[in-house]
Write a protein that holds these residues in place. Structure first.
Motif, PDB file in Angstrom:
ATOM      1  N   LEU A  25       0.833  -1.202   0.000  1.00 20.24           N
ATOM      2  CA  LEU A  25       0.000   0.000   0.000  1.00 20.24           C
ATOM      3  C   LEU A  25       0.868   1.252   0.000  1.00 20.24           C
ATOM      4  CD1 LEU A  25      -2.801  -0.678   2.632  1.00 20.24           C
ATOM      5  CD2 LEU A  25      -3.044  -0.537   0.174  1.00 20.24           C
ATOM      6  N   SER A  26       0.449   2.220  -0.766  1.00 22.67           N
ATOM      7  CA  SER A  26       1.138   3.507  -0.751  1.00 22.67           C
ATOM      8  C   SER A  26       0.725   4.277   0.499  1.00 22.67           C
ATOM      9  CB  SER A  26       0.781   4.318  -1.992  1.00 22.67           C
ATOM     10  OG  SER A  26      -0.563   4.759  -1.910  1.00 22.67           O
ATOM     11  N   ASN A  28      -0.499   7.198   0.567  1.00 22.83           N
ATOM     12  CA  ASN A  28      -1.802   7.811   0.272  1.00 22.83           C
ATOM     13  C   ASN A  28      -2.941   6.816   0.482  1.00 22.83           C
ATOM     14  OD1 ASN A  28      -3.454  10.051  -0.779  1.00 22.83           O
ATOM     15  ND2 ASN A  28      -3.848   8.609  -2.448  1.00 22.83           N
ATOM     16  N   ASP A  29      -2.756   5.581   0.009  1.00 23.99           N
ATOM     17  CA  ASP A  29      -3.793   4.561   0.192  1.00 23.99           C
ATOM     18  C   ASP A  29      -4.033   4.293   1.677  1.00 23.99           C
ATOM     19  OD1 ASP A  29      -4.321   4.182  -2.506  1.00 23.99           O
ATOM     20  OD2 ASP A  29      -2.898   2.525  -2.715  1.00 23.99           O
ATOM     21  N   ARG A  30      -2.972   4.225   2.461  1.00 24.92           N
ATOM     22  CA  ARG A  30      -3.121   4.005   3.903  1.00 24.92           C
ATOM     23  C   ARG A  30      -3.898   5.153   4.546  1.00 24.92           C
ATOM     24  NH1 ARG A  30       2.057   1.846   3.317  1.00 24.92           N
ATOM     25  NH2 ARG A  30       3.068   3.788   3.898  1.00 24.92           N
ATOM     26  N   CYS A  33      -7.638   4.965   3.361  1.00 23.97           N
ATOM     27  CA  CYS A  33      -8.334   3.856   4.021  1.00 23.97           C
ATOM     28  C   CYS A  33      -8.546   4.152   5.503  1.00 23.97           C
ATOM     29  CB  CYS A  33      -7.551   2.555   3.847  1.00 23.97           C
ATOM     30  SG  CYS A  33      -7.595   1.901   2.158  1.00 23.97           S
ATOM     31  N   CYS A 101     -10.672  -1.996   2.396  1.00 23.55           N
ATOM     32  CA  CYS A 101     -10.167  -0.888   1.581  1.00 23.55           C
ATOM     33  C   CYS A 101      -8.743  -1.190   1.121  1.00 23.55           C
ATOM     34  CB  CYS A 101     -10.215   0.404   2.403  1.00 23.55           C
ATOM     35  SG  CYS A 101      -9.560   1.849   1.551  1.00 23.55           S
ATOM     36  N   ALA A 102      -7.925  -1.703   2.022  1.00 22.30           N
ATOM     37  CA  ALA A 102      -6.542  -2.036   1.682  1.00 22.30           C
ATOM     38  C   ALA A 102      -6.488  -3.124   0.621  1.00 22.30           C
ATOM     39  CB  ALA A 102      -5.779  -2.473   2.937  1.00 22.30           C
ATOM     40  N   ALA A 105      -7.360  -1.531  -2.654  1.00 25.01           N
ATOM     41  CA  ALA A 105      -6.283  -0.676  -3.151  1.00 25.01           C
ATOM     42  C   ALA A 105      -5.162  -1.524  -3.760  1.00 25.01           C
ATOM     43  CB  ALA A 105      -5.740   0.202  -2.030  1.00 25.01           C
ATOM     44  N   LYS A 108      -6.365  -2.990  -7.145  1.00 26.24           N
ATOM     45  CA  LYS A 108      -6.446  -2.045  -8.272  1.00 26.24           C
ATOM     46  C   LYS A 108      -5.064  -1.640  -8.782  1.00 26.24           C
ATOM     47  CE  LYS A 108      -6.847   2.307  -5.889  1.00 26.24           C
ATOM     48  NZ  LYS A 108      -6.387   3.537  -6.127  1.00 26.24           N
ATOM     49  N   ASN A 109      -4.069  -1.804  -7.944  1.00 24.10           N
ATOM     50  CA  ASN A 109      -2.686  -1.474  -8.364  1.00 24.10           C
ATOM     51  C   ASN A 109      -2.075  -2.655  -8.997  1.00 24.10           C
ATOM     52  OD1 ASN A 109      -2.912   1.087  -7.306  1.00 24.10           O
ATOM     53  ND2 ASN A 109      -1.985   0.520  -5.370  1.00 24.10           N
TER      54      ASN A 109
END
Length: 109
Positions: A25-26, A28-30, A33, A101-102, A105, A108-109
Motif C-alpha cells: 500500500l502507498s 496515500n492509500d493508507r 483507508c 479498503c486495503a 487498493a 487495483k494497483n
C-alpha cells in the motif's frame, strides 16, 4: 483435529498474504483507508447510539474536509453504514473497513 489445523493454516496464510499486501500500500492509500475507516466507525457509533441518519448527515455537512471528494464520500460511507444491519462495535467496523479498503487498493494497483 484436521479441520482445526486446516483452519489455522488457512488463517496463517491469509495473515501472511494480508501482511504482504499491507506493505504494497502507498502512503496515500493508507491515509485514505484510515480516513474512510474512521468515518465508518463514527457512523456506526452514531447509529448504535440512536442518532438518526438525517442528524448524522447534517453534522457531516457542517464538517470541514481537506479535499473536495471527501464530503460526498463521507456521505456515502455513512449511508452504507446506516443501511447495514450490522450491530458490530465501531472498532470492529473500523478494522473491517480498513482491511477491505486495503485489499481493494492492492487489487487495483
Amino acid at each position: 483435529m484436521r479441520v482445526i489445523l486446516a483452519t489455522v493454516a488457512g488463517c496463517l496464510l491469509a495473515t501472511t498474504a494480508f501482511g504482504a499486501q499491507a506493505r504494497a500500500l502507498s502512503q496515500n492509500d493508507r491515509q485514505v483507508c484510515g480516513w474512510g475507516a474512521q468515518i465508518a466507525a463514527e457512523a456506526q457509533q452514531a447509529k448504535l447510539s440512536g442518532v438518526t441518519l438525517y442528524a448524522t448527515r447534517k453534522k457531516l455537512q457542517a464538517r470541514k474536509f481537506a479535499k473536495p471528494w471527501m464530503r460526498m464520500t463521507a456521505f456515502g460511507i455513512t449511508e452504507q453504514t446506516y443501511n447495514s444491519r450490522s450491530r458490530l462495535k465501531p472498532a470492529a467496523i473500523k478494522q473491517t473497513y480498513y482491511e477491505q479498503c486495503a485489499q481493494h487498493a492492492v487489487a487495483k494497483n
